[in-house]
Motif scaffolding. Structure first.
Motif, PDB file in Angstrom:
ATOM      1  N   ILE A 130       0.846  -1.192   0.000  1.00  0.00           N
ATOM      2  CA  ILE A 130       0.000   0.000   0.000  1.00  0.00           C
ATOM      3  C   ILE A 130       0.876   1.234   0.000  1.00  0.00           C
ATOM      4  CG2 ILE A 130      -0.189  -0.150   2.523  1.00  0.00           C
ATOM      5  CD1 ILE A 130      -2.921   1.243   2.295  1.00  0.00           C
ATOM      6  N   SER A 131       0.533   2.213  -0.828  1.00  0.00           N
ATOM      7  CA  SER A 131       1.319   3.439  -0.900  1.00  0.00           C
ATOM      8  C   SER A 131       1.088   4.275   0.350  1.00  0.00           C
ATOM      9  CB  SER A 131       0.930   4.249  -2.140  1.00  0.00           C
ATOM     10  OG  SER A 131      -0.329   4.871  -1.950  1.00  0.00           O
ATOM     11  N   PRO A 132       2.067   5.117   0.727  1.00  0.00           N
ATOM     12  CA  PRO A 132       1.880   5.988   1.896  1.00  0.00           C
ATOM     13  C   PRO A 132       0.660   6.887   1.762  1.00  0.00           C
ATOM     14  CG  PRO A 132       4.187   5.943   1.248  1.00  0.00           C
ATOM     15  CD  PRO A 132       3.420   5.230   0.169  1.00  0.00           C
ATOM     16  N   ALA A 133       0.409   7.404   0.548  1.00  0.00           N
ATOM     17  CA  ALA A 133      -0.744   8.280   0.357  1.00  0.00           C
ATOM     18  C   ALA A 133      -2.042   7.513   0.579  1.00  0.00           C
ATOM     19  CB  ALA A 133      -0.717   8.878  -1.049  1.00  0.00           C
ATOM     20  N   ALA A 134      -2.088   6.265   0.095  1.00  0.00           N
ATOM     21  CA  ALA A 134      -3.280   5.454   0.290  1.00  0.00           C
ATOM     22  C   ALA A 134      -3.461   5.114   1.770  1.00  0.00           C
ATOM     23  CB  ALA A 134      -3.182   4.174  -0.546  1.00  0.00           C
ATOM     24  N   ARG A 135      -2.359   4.833   2.450  1.00  0.00           N
ATOM     25  CA  ARG A 135      -2.426   4.520   3.880  1.00  0.00           C
ATOM     26  C   ARG A 135      -2.969   5.708   4.662  1.00  0.00           C
ATOM     27  NH1 ARG A 135       2.649   3.484   4.728  1.00  0.00           N
ATOM     28  NH2 ARG A 135       2.477   1.272   4.220  1.00  0.00           N
ATOM     29  N   GLN A 136      -2.479   6.906   4.314  1.00  0.00           N
ATOM     30  CA  GLN A 136      -2.937   8.106   5.012  1.00  0.00           C
ATOM     31  C   GLN A 136      -4.421   8.359   4.755  1.00  0.00           C
ATOM     32  OE1 GLN A 136      -0.682  11.644   4.181  1.00  0.00           O
ATOM     33  NE2 GLN A 136      -2.365  12.991   4.776  1.00  0.00           N
ATOM     34  N   LEU A 137      -4.839   8.200   3.478  1.00  0.00           N
ATOM     35  CA  LEU A 137      -6.243   8.412   3.141  1.00  0.00           C
ATOM     36  C   LEU A 137      -7.129   7.405   3.870  1.00  0.00           C
ATOM     37  CD1 LEU A 137      -8.346   9.918   1.466  1.00  0.00           C
ATOM     38  CD2 LEU A 137      -7.930   8.287  -0.391  1.00  0.00           C
ATOM     39  N   ALA A 138      -6.667   6.154   3.968  1.00  0.00           N
ATOM     40  CA  ALA A 138      -7.436   5.144   4.678  1.00  0.00           C
ATOM     41  C   ALA A 138      -7.626   5.532   6.139  1.00  0.00           C
ATOM     42  CB  ALA A 138      -6.738   3.786   4.572  1.00  0.00           C
ATOM     43  N   GLN A 139      -6.568   6.074   6.734  1.00  0.00           N
ATOM     44  CA  GLN A 139      -6.661   6.519   8.127  1.00  0.00           C
ATOM     45  C   GLN A 139      -7.660   7.667   8.261  1.00  0.00           C
ATOM     46  OE1 GLN A 139      -2.924   7.807   9.770  1.00  0.00           O
ATOM     47  NE2 GLN A 139      -3.705   7.975  11.851  1.00  0.00           N
ATOM     48  N   GLU A 140      -7.614   8.616   7.315  1.00  0.00           N
ATOM     49  CA  GLU A 140      -8.522   9.763   7.360  1.00  0.00           C
ATOM     50  C   GLU A 140      -9.975   9.330   7.206  1.00  0.00           C
ATOM     51  OE1 GLU A 140      -7.161  12.282   4.255  1.00  0.00           O
ATOM     52  OE2 GLU A 140      -5.376  12.950   5.335  1.00  0.00           O
ATOM     53  N   LEU A 141     -10.215   8.305   6.371  1.00  0.00           N
ATOM     54  CA  LEU A 141     -11.579   7.871   6.091  1.00  0.00           C
ATOM     55  C   LEU A 141     -12.053   6.761   7.033  1.00  0.00           C
ATOM     56  CD1 LEU A 141     -11.455   7.770   2.178  1.00  0.00           C
ATOM     57  CD2 LEU A 141     -12.373   9.572   3.652  1.00  0.00           C
ATOM     58  N   GLY A 142     -11.174   6.321   7.944  1.00  0.00           N
ATOM     59  CA  GLY A 142     -11.550   5.263   8.872  1.00  0.00           C
ATOM     60  C   GLY A 142     -11.687   3.910   8.211  1.00  0.00           C
ATOM     61  N   ILE A 143     -10.892   3.668   7.174  1.00  0.00           N
ATOM     62  CA  ILE A 143     -10.937   2.409   6.430  1.00  0.00           C
ATOM     63  C   ILE A 143      -9.784   1.513   6.870  1.00  0.00           C
ATOM     64  CG2 ILE A 143     -10.820   1.342   4.150  1.00  0.00           C
ATOM     65  CD1 ILE A 143     -13.358   2.890   4.560  1.00  0.00           C
ATOM     66  N   ASP A 144     -10.065   0.240   7.159  1.00  0.00           N
ATOM     67  CA  ASP A 144      -9.020  -0.724   7.479  1.00  0.00           C
ATOM     68  C   ASP A 144      -8.341  -1.146   6.173  1.00  0.00           C
ATOM     69  OD1 ASP A 144      -7.372  -2.725   8.310  1.00  0.00           O
ATOM     70  OD2 ASP A 144      -8.955  -4.072   8.992  1.00  0.00           O
ATOM     71  N   PRO A 145      -7.055  -0.802   5.974  1.00  0.00           N
ATOM     72  CA  PRO A 145      -6.390  -1.156   4.708  1.00  0.00           C
ATOM     73  C   PRO A 145      -6.447  -2.652   4.399  1.00  0.00           C
ATOM     74  CG  PRO A 145      -5.061   0.388   5.968  1.00  0.00           C
ATOM     75  CD  PRO A 145      -6.172  -0.057   6.870  1.00  0.00           C
ATOM     76  N   ALA A 146      -6.481  -3.477   5.444  1.00  0.00           N
ATOM     77  CA  ALA A 146      -6.509  -4.921   5.203  1.00  0.00           C
ATOM     78  C   ALA A 146      -7.802  -5.358   4.523  1.00  0.00           C
ATOM     79  CB  ALA A 146      -6.327  -5.666   6.523  1.00  0.00           C
ATOM     80  N   SER A 147      -8.840  -4.502   4.596  1.00  0.00           N
ATOM     81  CA  SER A 147     -10.126  -4.858   3.983  1.00  0.00           C
ATOM     82  C   SER A 147     -10.263  -4.323   2.563  1.00  0.00           C
ATOM     83  CB  SER A 147     -11.273  -4.306   4.841  1.00  0.00           C
ATOM     84  OG  SER A 147     -11.294  -2.877   4.798  1.00  0.00           O
ATOM     85  N   VAL A 148      -9.229  -3.601   2.074  1.00  0.00           N
ATOM     86  CA  VAL A 148      -9.299  -2.971   0.758  1.00  0.00           C
ATOM     87  C   VAL A 148      -8.745  -3.918  -0.298  1.00  0.00           C
ATOM     88  CG1 VAL A 148      -8.574  -1.009  -0.663  1.00  0.00           C
ATOM     89  CG2 VAL A 148      -9.114  -0.676   1.766  1.00  0.00           C
ATOM     90  N   ARG A 149      -9.455  -4.034  -1.406  1.00  0.00           N
ATOM     91  CA  ARG A 149      -8.983  -4.873  -2.520  1.00  0.00           C
ATOM     92  C   ARG A 149      -8.062  -4.040  -3.403  1.00  0.00           C
ATOM     93  NH1 ARG A 149     -10.632  -5.891  -7.793  1.00  0.00           N
ATOM     94  NH2 ARG A 149     -12.296  -4.347  -7.570  1.00  0.00           N
ATOM     95  N   GLY A 150      -6.767  -4.382  -3.429  1.00  0.00           N
ATOM     96  CA  GLY A 150      -5.794  -3.662  -4.245  1.00  0.00           C
ATOM     97  C   GLY A 150      -5.894  -4.052  -5.701  1.00  0.00           C
TER      98      GLY A 150
END
Length: 406
Positions: A130-150
């Motif tokens: 996961i890119s740092p920008a995507a990780r940060q956006l996930a944190q801002e939106l309250g999304i668990d990155p592990a649940s995101v389909r890359g």
């Protein structure tokens, strides 16, 4: 063997973050192929290779922060004999990248400087691709990155993937959501990056400024006739004529087309006009229209539209960011009469245009209303002087009086 290094995508860039590899070990690449996506403080950039061959090693993982000039991959050039292939190459590459603690480098392999090693952010999600920008956006939106389909290479997660997950459109076949406006933190970093570059420019470059008013009557009359014969999608904007006029004028005053490097002027034979483009949420980039002087007005228009679209979608290419030999900026659409810009190092000049507005103008001894634009030049006094700068603006004026020649 050829090294693929983190490129310099602007004078203000010290490092970039690898978002994803677009090619994998063992894949064949040609010159111009995009093999990596890199994120800077300004935008996500597709990085091309200028070597044809086969990917031999990948030395950086997605998410790594990589200093400019660091070797990211090794390409076996086509003329070189095949040394290793398949899984053996990948295994050896990974072993080379992550040696056991205390193990010295193998014979014949010079150790890499410690300063050039990429650094990785510490996070619970660092094991995800996961890119740092995507990780940060996930944190801002309250999304668990592990649940995101890359959807990136090897399942890498991008900002678009996070946005689709937040909108519930991450199912296969769903239409992607429009790109989100950069976060406040991202905008702040972008402003800091721009501030650093402009501070350096004003500190190191002895600027001089010139301006002139140009009668746009002939150009606007020609443009109206030309657009009347074109389809709606092929019509030209006035800015295209301004860009092409600058490109052709630089062929007459070549010292203003180039760079200041290592204490000396380095003129460029090619004319790659960088066009300042504002980004959604603030900030700007200035990617290049390659070989601007050789393009027709229709081609310049197509390239400009494409650059604006991709700049705001975050999909520019490294060759577009690193290539500009001069920058053209315009604030005319905001109602600004004139703009005196700051040179973007290592370039040595910048041309600005204000709005095209009706002004009193003397024609054949009589005062008449004419469409007029103010053209300005910001130039490096180490490379040129006011006389040469004045000749450039005069050439731009002359060319705009003969729009058939553009």
């Amino acid at each position: 063997m050829a090294d693929f290094v983190m490129p310099t995508l602007g004078a203000d860039m010290a490092e970039g973050t690898l978002v994803a590899w677009k090619k994998q070990i063992g894949e064949r690449v040609s010159k111009g192929d995009v093999i990596a996506e890199v994120e800077t403080d300004k935008a996500a950039i597709d990085v091309e290779t200028f070597t044809a061959g086969v990917i031999e090693r990948l030395l950086v993982d997605p998410g790594d922060k990589v200093p400019v000039g660091t070797v990211m991959a090794v390409i076996r050039e086509e003329r070189a004999p095949t040394e290793k292939a398949g899984q053996q190459v990948e295994t050896e590459a990974r072993a080379e990248k992550k040696p056991p603690s205390g193990t010295p480098p193998s014979a014949g392999e010079p150790p890499r400087a410690a300063a050039a090693q990429p650094t990785r952010a510490s996070s619970d999600t660092t094991r995800l691709r996961i890119s740092p920008a995507a990780r940060q956006l996930a944190q801002e939106l309250g999304i668990d990155p592990a649940s995101v389909r890359g959807t990136g290479p090897a399942g890498a997660i991008s900002r678009d993937d996070v946005q689709r997950a937040a909108a519930g459109t991450d199912r296969p076949g769903a239409a992607p959501e429009p790109a989100a406006v950069p976060s406040a933190d991202r905008r702040a970093r972008m402003r800091q990056t721009i501030a650093a570059a402009m501070t350096r420019s004003k500190r190191e470059i002895p600027h001089y400024y010139l301006s002139t008013a140009i009668d746009m009557g002939p150009a606007m009359t020609w443009l109206a006739k030309s657009n009347a014969a074109r389809s709606v999608t092929d019509r030209l904007l006035p800015g295209v004529l301004l860009i092409k006029a600058v490109a052709l004028a630089l062929k007459e005053i070549p010292e203003l087309n180039g760079f200041w490097r290592d204490g000396r002027a380095v003129p460029s034979e090619a004319v790659h006009v960088g066009v300042a483009i504002s980004l959604r949420g603030g900030g700007l980039v200035a990617p290049a229209i390659h070989e601007t002087d050789r393009l027709t007005l229709g081609e310049v228009m197509q390239r400009l539209q494409d650059l604006v679209k991709r700049a705001r979608a975050g999909s520019l290419r490294s060759s577009e960011m690193a290539a500009p030999t001069i920058t053209v900026t315009s604030l005319g659409e905001l109602g600004v009469d004139g703009v005196f810009g700051v040179i973007y190092p290592p370039q040595v000049a910048l041309v600005g245009f204000g709005k095209i507005a009706e002004r009193p103008w003397v024609v054949d001894g009589r005062v008449a209303a004419r469409p007029v634009v103010t053209a300005s030049l910001s130039a490096d006094h180490r490379v040129s002087d006011g006389h040469r700068g004045g000749l450039l603006l005069a050439a731009v004026d002359r060319l705009l009086q003969r729009p058939d020649d553009l």
